[in-house]
Structures are given as structure tokens and as C-alpha cells.
Design a protein around this motif. Structure first.
Motif, PDB file in Angstrom:
ATOM      1  N   THR A  49       0.809  -1.217   0.000  1.00 30.12           N
ATOM      2  CA  THR A  49       0.000   0.000   0.000  1.00 30.12           C
ATOM      3  C   THR A  49       0.838   1.260   0.000  1.00 30.12           C
ATOM      4  OG1 THR A  49      -0.107  -0.074   2.423  1.00 30.12           O
ATOM      5  CG2 THR A  49      -1.873  -1.152   1.204  1.00 30.12           C
ATOM      6  N   SER A  78     -15.065  -5.984   2.737  1.00 30.33           N
ATOM      7  CA  SER A  78     -13.826  -6.575   3.234  1.00 30.33           C
ATOM      8  C   SER A  78     -12.760  -6.562   2.141  1.00 30.33           C
ATOM      9  CB  SER A  78     -14.068  -8.022   3.680  1.00 30.33           C
ATOM     10  OG  SER A  78     -14.329  -8.845   2.554  1.00 30.33           O
ATOM     11  N   THR A  79     -11.515  -6.502   2.571  1.00 28.16           N
ATOM     12  CA  THR A  79     -10.409  -6.499   1.613  1.00 28.16           C
ATOM     13  C   THR A  79     -10.414  -7.770   0.771  1.00 28.16           C
ATOM     14  OG1 THR A  79      -9.097  -5.202   3.181  1.00 28.16           O
ATOM     15  CG2 THR A  79      -7.907  -6.289   1.399  1.00 28.16           C
ATOM     16  N   VAL A 121      -8.556  -1.560  -3.930  1.00 36.01           N
ATOM     17  CA  VAL A 121      -7.918  -2.551  -3.055  1.00 36.01           C
ATOM     18  C   VAL A 121      -7.084  -1.845  -1.992  1.00 36.01           C
ATOM     19  CG1 VAL A 121      -6.191  -4.386  -2.952  1.00 36.01           C
ATOM     20  CG2 VAL A 121      -7.896  -4.398  -4.768  1.00 36.01           C
ATOM     21  N   THR A 122      -6.293  -0.878  -2.438  1.00 34.72           N
ATOM     22  CA  THR A 122      -5.424  -0.144  -1.513  1.00 34.72           C
ATOM     23  C   THR A 122      -6.236   0.615  -0.470  1.00 34.72           C
ATOM     24  OG1 THR A 122      -3.775   0.104  -3.263  1.00 34.72           O
ATOM     25  CG2 THR A 122      -3.594   1.575  -1.367  1.00 34.72           C
ATOM     26  N   THR A 127      -9.434   0.116   0.600  1.00 35.43           N
ATOM     27  CA  THR A 127     -10.136  -0.743   1.556  1.00 35.43           C
ATOM     28  C   THR A 127      -9.160  -1.392   2.525  1.00 35.43           C
ATOM     29  OG1 THR A 127     -10.077  -2.533  -0.095  1.00 35.43           O
ATOM     30  CG2 THR A 127     -12.084  -1.211   0.030  1.00 35.43           C
ATOM     31  N   THR A 128      -7.970  -1.704   2.048  1.00 39.14           N
ATOM     32  CA  THR A 128      -6.967  -2.286   2.952  1.00 39.14           C
ATOM     33  C   THR A 128      -6.614  -1.307   4.067  1.00 39.14           C
ATOM     34  OG1 THR A 128      -6.054  -3.574   1.130  1.00 39.14           O
ATOM     35  CG2 THR A 128      -4.670  -3.316   3.074  1.00 39.14           C
ATOM     36  N   ASN A 139      -9.658  -0.911   6.466  1.00 42.71           N
ATOM     37  CA  ASN A 139      -9.957  -2.090   7.280  1.00 42.71           C
ATOM     38  C   ASN A 139      -8.866  -2.417   8.291  1.00 42.71           C
ATOM     39  OD1 ASN A 139     -12.435  -2.550   6.016  1.00 42.71           O
ATOM     40  ND2 ASN A 139     -11.510  -3.773   4.398  1.00 42.71           N
TER      41      ASN A 139
END
Length: 647
Positions: A309, A527-528, A638-639, A641-642, A645
Motif C-alpha cells: 500500500t 472486506s479487503t 484494493v489499496t 479498503t486495505t 480495514n
């Protein structure tokens, strides 16, 4: 490169095993993480290529492998090898270090500031030192000792040095001696294969006379590297220089004679630029092509399940301190061109390069290249874009010029912005006017940002007051399908889209972005794992589309685009209908609008009755660009949500 050899290789910057990228001009191999920092430095500091996913001239790859295996990295880390540096706390990055700030700061010190390079003893006459180094380079290139020449170049030796007694350049010597890797290294550092010696012969001539025909052919390729790269970017082909074909100029699928007056004026101004200014513009476009192609390779080679990330995003060309601030701003604005607009500019440059080489020059009045960039950008657009505002003042402002070396300021008279009017003025007067204009632009930009913030707050209050009324007029679509609706800011995430008048919004529907302000709470993001799973599904479909493009299976474009659209819709459905986060909204807009554009571009692959067949090379290029935008947006989600979360 053999598998056995690669297993023993380590990243030159952090020692991670099996590096997959190379820095061509530094002669080192680097890992994915470190490569992201190298890319942010700009090509003037580090020219990166993927070892397997980027097409390489074989002799250039061999040159890099030779340098790496012979310890070229010790040139850039010379002082770190001194035991005293360990005692002082200086050390290189290691695999366990964080990318930011540890690895990135080390890489910038190593390659941008050359903090660890061996320094020559100080002398009063620097020009004499450079001349001595260049003479050593001139004599060294006849041997195979490649790392010695790289060391001399790192210390300031000039690749184009003309030896006053010998009457030639180092490349003449290397070509005559058949030293292929030396010739590759010299050309990477700017040596000119077409430069004549005192007898009027070029390095190409000497290579042919000595029977080094493959080297001579390679030097011809280097001579046309810029235009070859631009042509290959558009149509995937390069000229056959051996048969005397030196240019390929692709045609636009919708090229018509009824160009707007603005477009005609831009074309005329491009043609009337001096050779020097035209070369600068062409080099800037070359750098942008390299950024886009490397970006695509970077995205394609990342493992979506293994999240990094912190990797640095390169949304536009990094600042080159040797260039004026105006030129740097113009270079950065190239990133705003969509595939069609950028292809138009590239084709115009290829056409004019061919015309200039044939000697058909036009008288050159003093013109501003910025006008050309703006005009090309709107040539094929029905909606007006706000190209008059500098996008990246905080990155390339005139304040940056105060930090430049005196030597670079002296070159300002030759920069892209050196001529603005036909009336004769002194350079001092021009610089004063330019600095005043840039300062005014910066103030205007600051005021506009402040005004936008106030407008957002006011709009939020208005929308909250009429929440129920506005909810009844919400559009059916969760995300708008705006064309070209995303622009990249300094953080690499999507900036708020401008409202368009191009007809994308259904009549009577409310504006999605205004309605976004109604949301009082941000529902839970997906969720990731779910986002990664959908991203991999999108990536799989994109790979299928790219294979079809590579194999010229154009009839597969539409079914592939339909599958991508379904996968994108499913991924968008994972997210709240109205996420509060601007970055999430921006990435979703880019994702869905790019999928919409992809379907539109793929339909162009079908021939229409009564119309000439489409230019499949250009259609394919635009399809690939749309697919890249979709993959980029998915990666952003993706980045995001990571991060959310894990907080």
C-alpha cells in the motif's frame, strides 16, 4: 537472463532477492518496491525497465547485466563501503525497512543527490576536471571495462565530448573498436550516433567500415529511438531502417479535413517551432509515453493479493530541476490527455519530425508550446476543458527555480517558454514578466481552491436542508458514466470530476456529486478479501482482452468488454451506494466510467455499413488504455479498503 543466475541476484537498494526491474542508466537491478521510488525520481535520474515484460534491445540488456554483475552498484554506494561510514551510522536500506521513509529516503540520497558517490578532490577549475574525466572516458571505451566508464560518467565525464587532438567523440572510438556494450552505455548517457568527427564521418560510418554491421544497425536504431518509440506506442510497429524506412506515421481512424480553426492553428504553430523547441516538446512527449507504458507494465506485474500500500504512484511526469517551471508544468499536463488526444499529439509530432528530416522547414516565428498542448487537447473533444489553469503548481512552481543550480538558470534562454511574443525584449525583462505571471497564477489557483472549499460547505448545508426533496430525484445509476471524469492529484487518487455539458446526465436527474453531500454517515466498506477477489476477476478478464488484442482477434473485443463490464458492476455493488470518502467515490467513478468507455471503444471494432473500416491499430490502443484505467481503479480500491480495514 537465466533462471539460475536470477536466483542469486539481489535488489541493489534493499537486497530483496530476485529483483524484477532494472535501472538502465545506473546499471543495477531493483525490486518492485524500490522501483516505485525510482519511477518517482524521473527518467533524468533513473530509467527503469522490467526485465521480462518490457521489450529490450538485446545488447542494452546485456550491457545492464554486465554492469550489475561487475559491481556497478559500488559506484553509487562507494562511501558506504568505507568502515568509517558504518561507525557514523550511515547504512543502506535492508529488506525489513519500511518503504517510506527508510527505503525512499535512501534511494533519493543515492541516485538524486549522489550522496555516496566517490568525490574527486576539489579543484579551482571544474571545467578542467570535467575535461580530464572526459579524456579518460575517450581512451577507456576502446576496452571492455564497462564499469570504469560508468564511474567516469558518474563523476561528470561527457558522453559527447569532442577530443580536440583526436578530432572525434568516445562513441566514434567505441564504434570503430566494435565495443557494443560501451556504445550502449554511451548512448544511454546521450551520445549522438550521427555526430560527425573532424573528417565528417559518424560512429555509424566507422562501425560499418570496421565490419561491425550489427553495431552499425543498432546505432541507426538509437538515432531514431524517439520517433520509433512514439510509433510503436501507437501501432506496435517500428520502421525497417535497413530498407531505408525511417518513419511510421499512423493515421487517426476519424481523421477528417474539417479540423477546427483552433486545431489548424495548433498544427501550424507546431510546424513553425524552431528545431530546438520542437525537439524539447518531442522529448517531453517521449517521456510521457515512457511513463504510460511503464505504468501499464507496473500495474500488470503487481500481485493484487500481496498488497504494497505504500508504493509510490507516479500520476504525471516528475519535476526535472534542469527544466524551467513552465516546461515542467507543461510536461505534467500531458498526463491529462486521454488516449485519443494523446494519440493526436503523437501523430502530429511524428508527421512533423518526418517533414523536418526531409528539410521542408517553415519560417519560425516565436510561439508558445503551451498553446499547442492546449489546442491538441480540445481538438477532438466536444466539451471544453479547463486547460488554462496550472494543475500542479505545488509541484513545479517558480519558487522551485530558486533552488536550482546557477548553471541550469543560464540555460533558460533555450527552454520551452523562452519565446512568448514577436516583439523584441531582453531576457531579463522576459524572466521578470514570467515570474510575475506565475506568481499571479499561483495566487489565483490558491483563491480558487479556497472558493471551492467554501462552495462545498455551502452546498452541504443546502443539501442537508432539502434532503428528502433531493432523495426523490436521485438517478438510478449509483455512479455516473462521465467521460474523462478523473484527474490525478499529487497523491495519485482521483480528484473531483468537473461537471460536463456533454450529455452524459439524463435530463431531469440530479447531479450525483451534489447528492453525495447528503450522506451523514459512511456505511461499512467491503472486506479487503472480497475486493481482492473481484479485482482478480476483473484482471483475468482484462488479460483475456489483451490476449485478443495481441492476436488481432478483434471480434472478441465486444464479448470481452461485456464480461469486464459485468465484473466491474459486481465489484461496484460491494461498496455503499453513496460512500462518504471522496477517494472511494473517485475510484468508483473511474472504474465504472472506464468500463463504459471500454464498451464504446470495442464497438468501434465492428465495421459500419457504408463507412470506411476503422483504424484497428488506434482502436486497439484506446481499448488497451481503457482496460488499463479499469485495472488502475480496481487497484486503488484494493489499496483504499486495505487501509480502512486495518485502521
Amino acid at each position: 537472463m537465466s533462471k539460475r543466475l536470477r536466483n542469486t541476484e539481489l535488489c541493489a537498494d534493499c537486497s530483496v532477492p530476485e529483483p524484477r526491474w532494472a535501472s538502465v542508466n545506473r546499471g543495477v537491478l531493483i525490486c518492485d518496491e524500490c522501483c516505485s521510488v525510482h519511477r518517482s525520481l524521473g527518467r533524468h535520474s533513473s530509467q527503469v525497465r522490467h526485465l521480462t515484460h518490457t521489450p529490450w534491445p538485446p545488447t542494452q540488456l546485456q550491457m545492464v547485466q554486465t554492469l550489475y554483475s561487475n559491481g556497478a552498484n559500488s559506484i553509487w554506494e562507494h562511501s558506504l563501503l568505507d568502515p568509517a561510514s558504518v561507525m557514523s551510522g550511515k547504512r543502506k536500506a535492508n529488506p525489513q525497512d519500511k518503504l517510506h521513509p527508510n527505503k525512499s529516503e535512501f534511494i533519493r540520497a543515492k541516485y538524486q543527490m549522489l550522496a555516496f558517490v566517490h568525490r574527486m578532490p576539489c579543484r579551482e577549475d571544474d571545467s578542467s576536471t570535467a575535461k580530464d574525466l572526459s579524456k579518460q572516458l575517450h581512451s577507456s571505451v576502446r576496452t571492455g571495462n564497462l564499469e570504469t566508464c560508468l564511474r567516469l560518467l558518474s563523476l561528470g565525464a561527457q558522453a559527447n565530448f569532442f577530443h580536440p587532438e583526436k578530432g572525434n567523440t568516445p562513441l566514434h572510438v567505441a564504434a570503430k573498436a566494435g565495443q557494443v556494450s560501451q556504445a550502449e552505455l554511451l548512448t544511454v548517457y546521450g551520445a549522438d550516433p550521427g555526430a560527425p568527427d573532424s573528417n565528417g564521418k559518424t560512429p555509424i560510418d566507422y562501425a560499418r567500415e570496421a565490419g561491425h554491421h550489427e553495431l552499425a544497425d543498432r546505432l541507426v536504431e538509437v538515432q531514431y529511438e524517439l520517433t520509433d518509440r512514439l510509433a510503436f506506442y501507437l501501432c506496435g510497429r517500428k520502421p525497417d531502417h535497413k530498407s531505408g524506412q525511417h518513419f511510421i506515421v499512423p493515421q487517426m481512424a476519424d481523421s477528417s479535413l474539417d479540423l477546427s480553426e483552433l486545431a489548424k492553428a495548433a498544427k501550424k504553430k507546431l510546424q513553425s517551432l524552431s528545431n530546438h523547441l520542437f525537439e524539447e516538446l518531442a522529448m517531453d512527449v517521449y517521456d510521457e509515453v515512457d511513463r504510460r507504458e511503464t505504468d501499464a507494465v507496473w500495474l500488470a506485474t503487481q500481485n493484487h493479493s500481496t498488497l504494497v500500500t505504500e508504493t509510490t504512484v507516479v500520476p504525471f511526469l516528475p519535476v526535472n530541476p534542469e527544466y524551467s517551471s513552465t516546461r515542467n508544468q507543461g510536461r505534467q499536463k500531458l498526463a491529462r490527455f486521454n488516449a485519443h488526444e494523446f494519440a493526436t499529439l503523437v501523430i502530429d509530432i511524428l508527421s512533423d519530425a518526418k517533414r523536418r528530416q526531409q528539410g521542408n522547414l517553415i519560417s519560425s516565428p516565436k510561439d508558445n508550446v503551451e498553446f499547442i498542448l492546449k489546442s491538441v487537447a480540445v481538438r477532438h473533444c466536444s466539451d471544453s476543458q479547463d486547460n488554462d489553469q496550472p494543475d500542479y503548481d505545488s509541484v513545479a512552481s517558480d519558487e522551485d527555480t530558486d533552488q536550482e543550480l546557477p548553471s541550469s538558470k543560464g540555460d533558460r534562454t533555450k527552454s520551452l517558454d523562452s519565446d512568448l511574443s514577436d516583439s523584441p525584449i531582453t531576457m531579463q525583462e522576459y524572466l521578470e514578466v514570467k515570474n510575475a505571471l506565475s506568481a499571479s497564477e499561483a495566487k489565483i489557483q490558491h483563491l480558487m481552491k479556497a472558493n471551492n472549499n467554501l462552495s462545498d460547505e455551502l452546498r452541504l448545508m443546502q443539501k442537508k436542508a432539502s434532503k428528502l426533496e433531493k432523495q426523490s430525484s436521485m438517478p438510478e445509476s449509483d455512479y455516473d458514466n462521465t467521460f474523462n471524469d478523473s484527474e490525478m492529484d499529487e497523491s495519485g487518487l482521483c480528484r473531483r470530476a468537473r461537471l460536463r455539458s456533454s450529455g452524459w446526465m439524463a435530463e431531469g436527474s440530479s447531479i450525483p456529486e451534489l447528492a453525495d453531500a447528503e450522506i451523514e454517515a459512511d456505511p461499512t466498506l467491503p472486506s479487503t478479501e472480497d475486493v481482492i477477489r473481484k479485482t482478480e476477476q476483473i484482471t483475468k478478464n482484462i488479460q483475456e482482452l489483451l490476449r485478443a488484442a495481441q492476436e488481432n482477434k478483434h471480434d472478441s473485443f465486444i464479448p470481452c468488454s461485456e464480461r469486464i463490464h459485468v465484473a466491474v458492476t459486481e465489484m461496484a455493488a460491494l461498496f455503499p451506494k453513496k460512500p462518504r470518502s471522496e477517494t472511494v467515490r473517485g475510484s468508483l467513478r473511474l472504474l465504472t466510467s472506464s468500463a463504459f468507455r471500454l464498451q464504446s471503444e470495442c464497438r468501434k471494432a465492428l465495421p459500419s455499413e457504408g463507412c470506411p473500416g476503422p483504424d484497428m491499430q488506434l482502436v486497439t490502443q484506446q481499448v488497451i488504455q481503457c482496460a488499463y484505467d479499469i485495472a488502475k481503479a480496481a487497484k486503488q480500491l484494493v489499496t483504499i479498503t486495505t487501509k480502512e480495514n486495518t485502521n
